[in-house]
Design an enzyme around this catalytic site. Structure first.
Site, PDB file in Angstrom:
ATOM      1  N   HIS A  55      -3.150   7.279   1.956  1.00 37.25           N
ATOM      2  CA  HIS A  55      -3.578   5.962   1.470  1.00 37.25           C
ATOM      3  C   HIS A  55      -4.935   5.668   2.107  1.00 37.25           C
ATOM      4  O   HIS A  55      -5.137   5.916   3.300  1.00 37.25           O
ATOM      5  CB  HIS A  55      -2.552   4.902   1.862  1.00 37.25           C
ATOM      6  CG  HIS A  55      -3.092   3.518   1.732  1.00 37.25           C
ATOM      7  ND1 HIS A  55      -3.643   3.052   0.556  1.00 37.25           N
ATOM      8  CD2 HIS A  55      -3.196   2.492   2.622  1.00 37.25           C
ATOM      9  CE1 HIS A  55      -4.064   1.820   0.738  1.00 37.25           C
ATOM     10  NE2 HIS A  55      -3.804   1.454   1.984  1.00 37.25           N
TER      11      HIS A  55
ATOM     12  N   ASN B  67     -10.140  -0.096  -0.246  1.00 39.66           N
ATOM     13  CA  ASN B  67      -8.676  -0.015  -0.219  1.00 39.66           C
ATOM     14  C   ASN B  67      -8.127  -0.570  -1.539  1.00 39.66           C
ATOM     15  O   ASN B  67      -8.218  -1.774  -1.789  1.00 39.66           O
ATOM     16  CB  ASN B  67      -8.175  -0.825   0.978  1.00 39.66           C
ATOM     17  CG  ASN B  67      -6.660  -0.782   1.134  1.00 39.66           C
ATOM     18  OD1 ASN B  67      -5.944  -0.395   0.220  1.00 39.66           O
ATOM     19  ND2 ASN B  67      -6.179  -1.197   2.295  1.00 39.66           N
TER      20      ASN B  67
ATOM     21  N   CYS C 223       0.810  -1.222   0.000  1.00 42.15           N
ATOM     22  CA  CYS C 223       0.000   0.000   0.000  1.00 42.15           C
ATOM     23  C   CYS C 223       0.846   1.277   0.000  1.00 42.15           C
ATOM     24  O   CYS C 223       0.338   2.353  -0.301  1.00 42.15           O
ATOM     25  CB  CYS C 223      -0.954   0.001   1.190  1.00 42.15           C
ATOM     26  SG  CYS C 223      -2.088  -1.398   1.140  1.00 42.15           S
TER      27      CYS C 223
END
Ligand code: UT7
Length: 325
Positions: free
Chosen positions: A252, A282, A115
């Site tokens: 993020h 996500n 990520c």
């Protein structure tokens, strides 16, 4: 002292057409729309079609970023793709993107920092530009996490989605002070002691298979808030700026509660924090360029603004990128 700086000359993103809502997730695993919204803020996720690969999403985003920058594929000298879900073990997905956009020179490679991948890719590309080795670089975050989800594990499969975002970094000259436009700093961190909190239980060398994502969510959450607040503070201190100087944070997008808790820890106005996790879920390395593209399209970033990008992911890896727009 005159030096090279990287400015974001263009941005673009792409989300697959298919959407799975929380209500539809209720038919897949033992979950509820209410639980997902309350614990994560997520209402839906985009999922790639069976024949849509990470490189396909990346190419769509890259073409939009090029058009937005007013550049052609032949102007690009380097492509850096951040992905944990490459089309194949090799070649690099970046070389597929290179061929897909019709670029037949320069270099292309992938970066894997889960990520945090987009921040890592930006840092690498920025250093190429600062060193005078490239003038125009495509930096892409692209993922098809739906392919590594265990669709029987309600604790993880409700959290992720697919997508891609891209920016064109272009060289400009600056004075080397924090009044310059462009990327003022990048800071990268990792701590491999935490490998087992967020990982995929397969791979070429271990199981000779792809494997599925596994996560100890609560522990990742705790580390995320601490690491993200500290990496933003590090970027501000490095540039002699305070939290009040930030015009926009593009984090993020893992969980709305992480965004809120990090903003509280930094004593920041939540209105300055970009939120797309509600609609995108996500998307790992794609989440920051997807959110950045949305903020730019909404006119929420103006020239001169201080914009901070920050991420944390498996590894653990985490990092920041501070930009004067
Ligand atoms: O992008 C990389 C970084 N990743 C992250 O930052 C993710 C960080 N972690 C998180 O976002 C949160 O920890 C989660 C959203 C993953 C989980 O939220 P939580 O508040 O930490 O919940 P939990 O894991 O402690 O689970 C609470 C309860 C459990 O039931 P019991 O044991 O209390 O009876 C779970 O079994 O919720 C249950 N649960 C669910 N219930 C309905 C877990 N997943 C679900 C679900 N639907 N989808």
């Amino acid at each position: 002292m005159t030096m090279f700086r990287s400015i974001i000359a263009g941005c673009g993103s792409y989300l697959p057409e298919k959407i799975i809502t929380n209500k539809q997730m209720e038919d897949i695993v033992d979950t509820t729309d209410e639980w997902i919204i309350e614990r994560t803020g997520i209402t839906q996720r985009h999922i790639a079609a069976d024949d849509e690969l990470t490189s396909d999403l990346a190419i769509r985003a890259a073409e939009k970023a090029l058009a937005n920058a007013g550049l052609k594929a032949s102007d690009i000298e380097l492509i850096v793709v951040a992905t944990s879900t490459p089309d194949q073990t090799f070649p690099a997905t970046a070389t597929r993107v290179q061929a897909g956009i019709g670029m037949d020179k320069g270099a292309a490679f992938d970066i894997q920092a889960v990520c945090s991948g987009f921040i890592y890719a930006l840092a690498v590309a920025d250093n190429f530009i600062r060193a005078g080795q490239a003038r125009h670089v495509l930096v892409i975050g692209a993922e098809t996490f739906s392919r590594i989800l265990d669709w029987n594990d309600r604790a993880t499969c409700v959290l992720f989605g697919d997508g891609a975002g891209a920016v064109v970094l272009s060289a400009t000259t600056g004075t080397g002070t924090s009044s310059d436009r462009g990327i003022l700093s990048t800071h990268l961190h990792s701590d491999g002691r935490y490998n087992d909190l967020l990982y995929v239980d397969g791979g070429v060398s271990s199981t000779r298979s792809t494997g599925y994502l596994r996560m100890k969510g609560k522990e990742v959450f705790r580390h995320a808030v601490v690491n993200l607040a500290s990496v933003v503070k590090e970027a501000l201190e490095y540039n002699n700026l305070g939290a009040d100087d930030i015009d926009m944070v593009i984090p993020h997008q893992a969980n709305k509660r992480i965004l809120d808790a990090t903003a509280r820890k930094l004593k920041m106005d939540p209105a300055k924090v970009a939120v797309t996790v509600d609609r995108h879920a996500n998307t790992s390395s794609a989440s920051i360029p997807l959110a950045l593209d949305e903020m730019l399209r909404q006119g929420r970033i103006a020239q001169g603004d201080i914009v901070v990008l920050e991420a944390m992911g498996g590894g653990f890896t985490w990092g920041s990128c501070l930009i004067r727009w």
